[in-house]
Design a protein around this motif. Sequence first.
Motif, PDB file in Angstrom:
ATOM      1  N   MET A   1       1.036  -0.967   0.141  1.00 41.93           N
ATOM      2  CA  MET A   1       0.137   0.135   0.002  1.00 41.93           C
ATOM      3  C   MET A   1       0.749   1.196  -0.012  1.00 41.93           C
ATOM      4  N   ASN A   2       0.481   1.786  -1.219  1.00 41.81           N
ATOM      5  CA  ASN A   2       1.904   3.033  -1.340  1.00 41.81           C
ATOM      6  C   ASN A   2       0.831   4.485  -0.980  1.00 41.81           C
ATOM      7  N   HIS A   3      -0.048   4.420  -0.616  1.00 35.72           N
ATOM      8  CA  HIS A   3      -1.181   5.569   0.471  1.00 35.72           C
ATOM      9  C   HIS A   3      -1.852   5.496   1.080  1.00 35.72           C
ATOM     10  N   ALA A   4      -2.454   6.344   1.511  1.00 31.97           N
ATOM     11  CA  ALA A   4      -3.729   6.371   2.326  1.00 31.97           C
ATOM     12  C   ALA A   4      -4.717   7.293   2.210  1.00 31.97           C
ATOM     13  N   GLU A   5      -5.943   6.787   2.183  1.00 34.33           N
ATOM     14  CA  GLU A   5      -6.806   7.796   2.059  1.00 34.33           C
ATOM     15  C   GLU A   5      -7.478   8.468   3.300  1.00 34.33           C
ATOM     16  N   LEU A 102     -15.907  19.096   2.726  1.00 37.96           N
ATOM     17  CA  LEU A 102     -16.065  17.962   2.377  1.00 37.96           C
ATOM     18  C   LEU A 102     -13.658  17.965   2.252  1.00 37.96           C
ATOM     19  N   ILE A 103     -13.353  17.786   2.582  1.00 36.60           N
ATOM     20  CA  ILE A 103     -12.065  17.263   2.081  1.00 36.60           C
ATOM     21  C   ILE A 103     -11.283  15.968   1.782  1.00 36.60           C
ATOM     22  N   HIS A 104     -11.134  15.353   0.571  1.00 36.50           N
ATOM     23  CA  HIS A 104     -10.848  13.720   0.392  1.00 36.50           C
ATOM     24  C   HIS A 104      -9.270  13.648  -0.001  1.00 36.50           C
ATOM     25  N   ALA A 105      -8.734  13.620   0.360  1.00 40.15           N
ATOM     26  CA  ALA A 105      -7.494  13.146   0.306  1.00 40.15           C
ATOM     27  C   ALA A 105      -6.538  11.597   0.210  1.00 40.15           C
ATOM     28  N   GLU A 106      -5.361  11.866  -0.222  1.00 37.44           N
ATOM     29  CA  GLU A 106      -4.643  10.726   0.172  1.00 37.44           C
ATOM     30  C   GLU A 106      -3.169  11.597   0.518  1.00 37.44           C
ATOM     31  N   ILE A 107      -2.816  10.427   1.625  1.00 35.83           N
ATOM     32  CA  ILE A 107      -0.884  10.363   1.949  1.00 35.83           C
ATOM     33  C   ILE A 107      -0.633   9.513   1.032  1.00 35.83           C
ATOM     34  N   VAL A 108       0.334  10.788   0.767  1.00 37.06           N
ATOM     35  CA  VAL A 108       1.173   9.798  -0.239  1.00 37.06           C
ATOM     36  C   VAL A 108       2.901  10.191   0.116  1.00 37.06           C
ATOM     37  N   PRO A 109       3.525   9.132   0.100  1.00 39.03           N
ATOM     38  CA  PRO A 109       5.069   9.010   0.891  1.00 39.03           C
ATOM     39  C   PRO A 109       6.091   9.557  -0.007  1.00 39.03           C
ATOM     40  N   GLU A 113      10.870   7.664   1.053  1.00 38.44           N
ATOM     41  CA  GLU A 113      10.496   7.364   2.682  1.00 38.44           C
ATOM     42  C   GLU A 113      10.287   5.641   2.653  1.00 38.44           C
ATOM     43  N   LYS A 114      10.864   4.719   3.363  1.00 39.66           N
ATOM     44  CA  LYS A 114      10.767   3.723   3.599  1.00 39.66           C
ATOM     45  C   LYS A 114       9.701   3.152   4.708  1.00 39.66           C
ATOM     46  N   GLU A 115       9.135   3.937   5.406  1.00 39.15           N
ATOM     47  CA  GLU A 115       8.168   3.304   6.696  1.00 39.15           C
ATOM     48  C   GLU A 115       6.910   3.276   5.608  1.00 39.15           C
ATOM     49  N   PRO A 116       6.358   2.525   5.698  1.00 40.44           N
ATOM     50  CA  PRO A 116       4.461   2.268   5.647  1.00 40.44           C
ATOM     51  C   PRO A 116       4.096   2.852   5.641  1.00 40.44           C
ATOM     52  N   VAL A 117       3.345   3.508   4.716  1.00 42.04           N
ATOM     53  CA  VAL A 117       1.972   4.543   5.097  1.00 42.04           C
ATOM     54  C   VAL A 117       1.372   4.039   6.293  1.00 42.04           C
ATOM     55  N   VAL A 118       1.272   3.538   6.823  1.00 42.65           N
ATOM     56  CA  VAL A 118      -0.292   3.190   7.570  1.00 42.65           C
ATOM     57  C   VAL A 118       0.532   3.788   9.059  1.00 42.65           C
ATOM     58  N   LYS A 119       1.572   3.667   9.476  1.00 39.90           N
ATOM     59  CA  LYS A 119       1.942   4.934  10.331  1.00 39.90           C
ATOM     60  C   LYS A 119       1.795   6.148  10.718  1.00 39.90           C
ATOM     61  N   TYR A 120       1.669   6.922   9.634  1.00 44.00           N
ATOM     62  CA  TYR A 120       0.784   8.345   9.344  1.00 44.00           C
ATOM     63  C   TYR A 120      -0.416   8.541   9.120  1.00 44.00           C
ATOM     64  N   LEU A 121      -0.719   7.273   8.563  1.00 47.30           N
ATOM     65  CA  LEU A 121      -3.069   7.370   8.848  1.00 47.30           C
ATOM     66  C   LEU A 121      -3.104   7.295  10.813  1.00 47.30           C
ATOM     67  N   ASP A 122      -1.805   6.358  11.187  1.00 50.46           N
ATOM     68  CA  ASP A 122      -2.748   5.919  12.465  1.00 50.46           C
ATOM     69  C   ASP A 122      -2.634   7.926  12.964  1.00 50.46           C
TER      70      ASP A 122
END
Length: 232
Positions: A1-5, A102-109, A113-122
């Motif tokens: 997973m390379n992005h998070a909504e 309402l803002i819908h976006a994606e977190i993109v590393p 960056e080597k850390e999983p994006v879910v870390k930043y989503l949390d």
Amino acid sequence: MNHAEVGVKVWGEYALFTRPEFKSERVSYQVITPSAARGLLEAIFWKPQIRYEIRRIGVLRLGTFTTILRNEIEQRQGTRPIFVEDVRQQRASLVLKDVAYLIHAEIVPQPWEKEPVVKYLDQFTRRLLRGQYHHTPYLGTREFSCAFEPPDEETPDPALNLDLGLMLFDIAYVPSRERRELEFIRHTPQGPERTSGYAQALFFPAKIESGWLTVPPEKYRELARLEERADV
């Protein structure tokens, strides 16, 4: 997973998303711009290892235009102190009153960056749920702070359709050895570094369809290409 909504509901009493083509007076776009939406998300949670790409913006309350007078200074404040009374001027601003989005976006590393994006989503989700932020979120200008929370059952008006014309997408800070017009900070795997270059505004044809403003994803690829450029 390379992005998070992610999704955020924001609202405020006043907003000013300045149109760059007006020089002397401040005139707002009719809707929040992608760059202002990105800045709002960065106010909630920011790390140099990620970037936010706005996918679409839902208009919950379009707001109405109103004119206010604002005190400003006629020059940027630098390292030398200034006497405000000598440089103060009053300007009229055409701003929006009573808006909600309402803002819908994606977190993109970042590519490095080597850390999983879910870390930043949390981390983002925890701040959103608790109402915490890195600095006070605002709607276009710092004096117009806003509230935020996770999206609820409120949805955009499906009958809202508007052609907004060309809208500011974002500002690219382009590193260049030929055009050293300003200095800015770039974040790299080795940490932040000061770079010389220039700023370039990017625009896109904006339309609200069924209450939603969709941001073309190819504009983010264009932004990335510009900011990775270096005139050697």
